[in-house]
Design an enzyme around this catalytic site. Structure first.
Site, mmCIF file in Angstrom:
data_model
loop_
_atom_site.group_PDB
_atom_site.id
_atom_site.type_symbol
_atom_site.label_atom_id
_atom_site.label_comp_id
_atom_site.label_asym_id
_atom_site.label_seq_id
_atom_site.Cartn_x
_atom_site.Cartn_y
_atom_site.Cartn_z
ATOM 1 N N ALA A 33 0.830 -1.398 -0.094
ATOM 2 C CA ALA A 33 -0.112 0.075 -0.089
ATOM 3 C C ALA A 33 0.964 1.320 -0.052
ATOM 4 O O ALA A 33 2.005 1.133 0.702
ATOM 5 C CB ALA A 33 -0.848 -0.091 1.127
ATOM 6 N N GLU A 85 4.491 8.502 2.887
ATOM 7 C CA GLU A 85 4.988 8.028 1.619
ATOM 8 C C GLU A 85 6.574 7.390 2.071
ATOM 9 O O GLU A 85 7.038 7.742 2.888
ATOM 10 C CB GLU A 85 5.296 9.078 0.930
ATOM 11 C CG GLU A 85 3.830 9.457 -0.014
ATOM 12 C CD GLU A 85 4.336 10.298 -1.346
ATOM 13 O OE1 GLU A 85 4.250 9.852 -2.304
ATOM 14 O OE2 GLU A 85 4.670 11.530 -0.777
ATOM 15 N N ASN A 86 6.846 6.323 1.123
ATOM 16 C CA ASN A 86 8.294 5.917 1.389
ATOM 17 C C ASN A 86 8.426 5.036 2.616
ATOM 18 O O ASN A 86 9.543 4.783 3.143
ATOM 19 C CB ASN A 86 9.108 6.798 0.915
ATOM 20 C CG ASN A 86 9.108 7.572 -0.339
ATOM 21 O OD1 ASN A 86 8.804 6.957 -1.141
ATOM 22 N ND2 ASN A 86 9.197 8.800 -0.449
ATOM 23 N N ARG A 87 7.384 4.595 3.311
ATOM 24 C CA ARG A 87 7.382 4.099 4.652
ATOM 25 C C ARG A 87 8.309 4.813 5.656
ATOM 26 O O ARG A 87 8.661 4.326 6.720
ATOM 27 C CB ARG A 87 8.280 2.725 4.423
ATOM 28 C CG ARG A 87 7.567 1.510 3.679
ATOM 29 C CD ARG A 87 6.316 1.382 4.131
ATOM 30 N NE ARG A 87 5.689 0.134 3.537
ATOM 31 C CZ ARG A 87 4.667 0.110 2.396
ATOM 32 N NH1 ARG A 87 4.399 1.366 2.040
ATOM 33 N NH2 ARG A 87 4.183 -0.915 1.825
ATOM 34 N N LEU A 88 7.984 6.216 5.555
ATOM 35 C CA LEU A 88 8.475 7.123 6.537
ATOM 36 C C LEU A 88 7.377 7.787 7.458
ATOM 37 O O LEU A 88 6.932 8.906 7.366
ATOM 38 C CB LEU A 88 9.325 8.559 5.978
ATOM 39 C CG LEU A 88 10.611 7.898 5.182
ATOM 40 C CD1 LEU A 88 11.220 9.228 4.446
ATOM 41 C CD2 LEU A 88 11.467 7.280 5.987
#
Length: 210
Positions: free
Chosen positions: A3, A184-187
């Site tokens: 996701a 976003e970007n798993r941050l």
């Protein structure tokens, strides 16, 4: 299966001064978003040897004292909480890319509080609390249904059903409450409230790496 989170972030300046007020904000938002059963939470316990177990329960009340759910005290979670009161609660609000994680200790609610909540339950749910010896073995579905039918004859619709002695509430008094916002970007944003060690009443807030 991935996701991609693009929701607005969570900043320290956005937070309420205590986790209960912040939880109230997010809970109102998740209800407004139309998520199914936003009060569903994963309750994780461990026995005296540290063996963990998890299940989904429903939050029924929260205030500055803690988060309350109800169960059979003889259930697996009830037995484990009696032996080891440390507990974790997780609200998995995936539909809006949020989670809340509560870590703390559980204590039983008073019988007056339990009885007051029990009276608000639907009649069938009241009978179900009597019929089910939660987590114990049952020979068949027919045996369980038969117990319920006998209780329905004893306590017909409109009849007062007393709260079972073996059934009641637990209040989880948090030591930490983490608010997780997907980014976003798993941050992801992870902001955690922790009770101050000095007075036990105030809270400090810290940001965690995702």
């Amino acid at each position: 299966m991935r996701a991609h989170y693009r929701d607005a972030g969570l900043d320290e300046s956005d937070l309420a001064p205590d986790p209960f007020a912040q939880f109230a904000r997010w809970f109102a938002q998740v209800r407004a978003a139309g998520l199914h059963e936003p009060n569903a939470m994963i309750c994780s316990t461990a026995d005296e040897d540290g063996r963990p177990s998890s299940r989904t329960v429903l939050l029924k009340k929260y205030d500055e004292r803690g988060f309350v759910f109800f169960t059979n005290y003889g259930s697996r979670k009830g037995r484990e909480l009696d032996a080891n009161p440390r507990v974790s609660l997780l609200f998995p609000w995936h539909g809006i890319a949020r989670q809340v994680i509560v870590s703390g200790t559980a204590e039983r609610t008073g019988r007056d509080e339990t009885a007051a909540y029990f009276r608000t339950r639907p009649h069938g749910s009241q009978l179900g609390a009597w019929a089910s010896e939660q987590s114990s073995r049952v020979a068949s579905r027919e045996e369980l249904d038969g117990m319920f039918a006998r209780l329905a004859e004893r306590y017909p619709e409109g009849e007062d059903v007393p709260a079972p002695a073996q059934w009641g509430g637990y209040r989880v008094r948090p030591e930490t409450v983490e608010f997780w916002q997907g980014r976003e970007n798993r941050l992801h944003d992870r902001l955690r409230y922790s009770r101050r060690r000095t007075d036990g009443d105030g809270w400090c807030i810290e940001r965690l790496c995702p």
